[in-house]
Design an enzyme around this catalytic site. Structure first.
Site, PDB file in Angstrom:
ATOM      1  N   HIS A  60       0.813  -1.220   0.000  1.00  0.00           N
ATOM      2  CA  HIS A  60       0.000   0.000   0.000  1.00  0.00           C
ATOM      3  C   HIS A  60       0.847   1.271   0.000  1.00  0.00           C
ATOM      4  O   HIS A  60       0.344   2.336  -0.338  1.00  0.00           O
ATOM      5  CB  HIS A  60      -1.037  -0.014   1.137  1.00  0.00           C
ATOM      6  CG  HIS A  60      -0.543   0.400   2.478  1.00  0.00           C
ATOM      7  ND1 HIS A  60      -0.212  -0.496   3.463  1.00  0.00           N
ATOM      8  CD2 HIS A  60      -0.334   1.628   3.004  1.00  0.00           C
ATOM      9  CE1 HIS A  60       0.171   0.182   4.549  1.00  0.00           C
ATOM     10  NE2 HIS A  60       0.106   1.464   4.299  1.00  0.00           N
ATOM     11  N   ASP A 107      -0.075  -7.464   1.704  1.00  0.00           N
ATOM     12  CA  ASP A 107       0.447  -6.091   1.699  1.00  0.00           C
ATOM     13  C   ASP A 107       1.975  -6.114   1.767  1.00  0.00           C
ATOM     14  O   ASP A 107       2.573  -5.831   2.809  1.00  0.00           O
ATOM     15  CB  ASP A 107      -0.160  -5.349   2.903  1.00  0.00           C
ATOM     16  CG  ASP A 107       0.044  -3.853   2.834  1.00  0.00           C
ATOM     17  OD1 ASP A 107       0.474  -3.350   1.778  1.00  0.00           O
ATOM     18  OD2 ASP A 107      -0.234  -3.189   3.861  1.00  0.00           O
ATOM     19  N   SER A 231       3.932   2.382   8.358  1.00  0.00           N
ATOM     20  CA  SER A 231       3.676   1.331   7.384  1.00  0.00           C
ATOM     21  C   SER A 231       4.892   1.009   6.549  1.00  0.00           C
ATOM     22  O   SER A 231       5.667   1.901   6.201  1.00  0.00           O
ATOM     23  CB  SER A 231       2.590   1.766   6.404  1.00  0.00           C
ATOM     24  OG  SER A 231       1.351   1.552   6.972  1.00  0.00           O
TER      25      SER A 231
HETATM   26  N1  ARG Z   1      -1.470   1.980   7.250  1.00  0.00           N
HETATM   27  C1  ARG Z   1      -0.608   2.774   8.080  1.00  0.00           C
HETATM   28  C2  ARG Z   1       0.424   3.486   7.248  1.00  0.00           C
HETATM   29  O1  ARG Z   1       0.250   3.603   6.061  1.00  0.00           O
HETATM   30  C3  ARG Z   1      -0.003   2.004   9.189  1.00  0.00           C
HETATM   31  C4  ARG Z   1      -0.998   1.728  10.194  1.00  0.00           C
HETATM   32  C5  ARG Z   1      -0.513   0.919  11.301  1.00  0.00           C
HETATM   33  N2  ARG Z   1      -1.516   1.131  12.259  1.00  0.00           N
HETATM   34  C6  ARG Z   1      -1.547   0.547  13.419  1.00  0.00           C
HETATM   35  N3  ARG Z   1      -2.485   0.891  14.238  1.00  0.00           N
HETATM   36  N4  ARG Z   1      -0.678  -0.375  13.743  1.00  0.00           N
HETATM   37  O2  ARG Z   1       1.384   4.050   7.750  1.00  0.00           O
END
Ligand code: ARG
Length: 285
Positions: A60, A107, A231
């Site tokens: 992503h 992912d 992420s």
């Molecule tokens: N999808 C998020 C990003 O793009 C990371 C999220 C991780 N969230 C969590 N609560 N562990 O950075």
């Protein structure tokens, strides 16, 4: 006061974390576009040479393309660049063919850099500066020059035990709903969560968990977690004297909420795919 505010007031770091000792996660990379950090990644070894042009991240992070994306290795504090810090353009990106942006399944992505980055030592998963124990107070800031080393990959199909300490690091938001990512590398310790417990926690949110492909980590009371901007970065577990990349920070509902652990891509589920991509992408032999 909503739940996000409560979490924000309790914790001021990665969420609930502490500043990493500089260069204690020598495999971590900041992905940047227009000099601004947006995701993490990890350097992996590609052959016997002490250099690599391959990094792993979340699909992503790169699903919208890699134009103008740089990988910054050897960094700690973006406002005080380390001497050995290096920034290399991302030349190619291959994300998993079954990556699904709606469910966040698979992912994971393999990125090739425009030129290989030299390691400052051998092996994998070694670190010249021991990471700070997650549970203890700061201790000495032993700052050496920038260290750049690959992380170890887990064995294919390896399943980590439940309730075992893992460490996640990144420059992401220090609280849910926060505005700025951190300019300093933060770390937080989180225990791995039983996959049935993870699946039932997320079922209540209408989110499907594939326990073979995803790994949960966090405390049932919340308070410590990765957050937006973390992420793609590493969740490592120590195996003997080596750090192994067991997870890639993928998603959560909010950050550090009670009963909703962070969800990580389970790297051990993708070893054959990763090896194939490395063989076809890397120019390092
Ligand atoms: N999808 C998020 C990003 O793009 C990371 C999220 C991780 N969230 C969590 N609560 N562990 O950075």
């Amino acid at each position: 006061m909503d739940e996000a505010d409560a979490v924000g007031r309790m914790d001021q770091e990665i969420v609930g974390g502490i500043e990493a000792r500089p260069h204690s996660f020598p495999w971590i990379v900041s992905l940047q576009q227009g000099a601004s950090h947006f995701c993490g990644a990890s350097i992996v070894r590609v052959g016997p040479k002490e250099e690599s042009d391959i990094i792993l991240t979340a699909a992503h992070c790169v699903a919208d393309g890699i134009s103008g994306v740089y990988a910054v290795a050897g960094a700690h504090d973006f406002y005080q660049p380390s001497s050995g810090q290096t920034s290399v353009r991302v030349a190619r990106s291959v994300y998993h063919p079954a990556y699904d942006p709606d469910t966040t399944m698979n992912d994971i992505a393999v990125l090739k850099l425009e030129r290989p980055i030299k390691f400052s030592g051998g092996g994998c998963g070694q670190t010249p500066v021991a990471p700070r124990p997650n549970s203890l107070s700061p201790g000495p800031q032993l700052s050496s020059g920038a260290a750049i080393l690959p992380v170890c990959l887990p064995a294919s199909g390896e399943m980590v035990p439940d309730n075992t300490e893992a460490t996640v690091a990144g420059w992401g938001l220090t609280r849910e709903g926060g505005y700025d990512t951190s300019s300093i590398l933060m770390q937080v310790g989180v225990p791995t969560v039983n996959s049935r417990a993870l699946a039932s926690a997320y079922a209540s949110q209408g989110i499907l968990i594939d326990p073979l492909a995803m790994l949960g980590a966090g405390y049932s009371q919340g308070g410590k977690d990765a957050c937006q901007g973390d992420s793609g970065g590493p969740l490592v577990m120590k195996s003997g004297s080596k750090y192994v990349l067991q997870g890639i920070t993928s998603f959560g509902v909010g950050c550090a909420r009670a009963g909703l652990p962070g969800v990580y891509t389970r790297v051990s589920n993708y070893i054959p795919w990763i090896s194939t991509q490395i063989k076809s992408l890397s120019s390092v032999r």
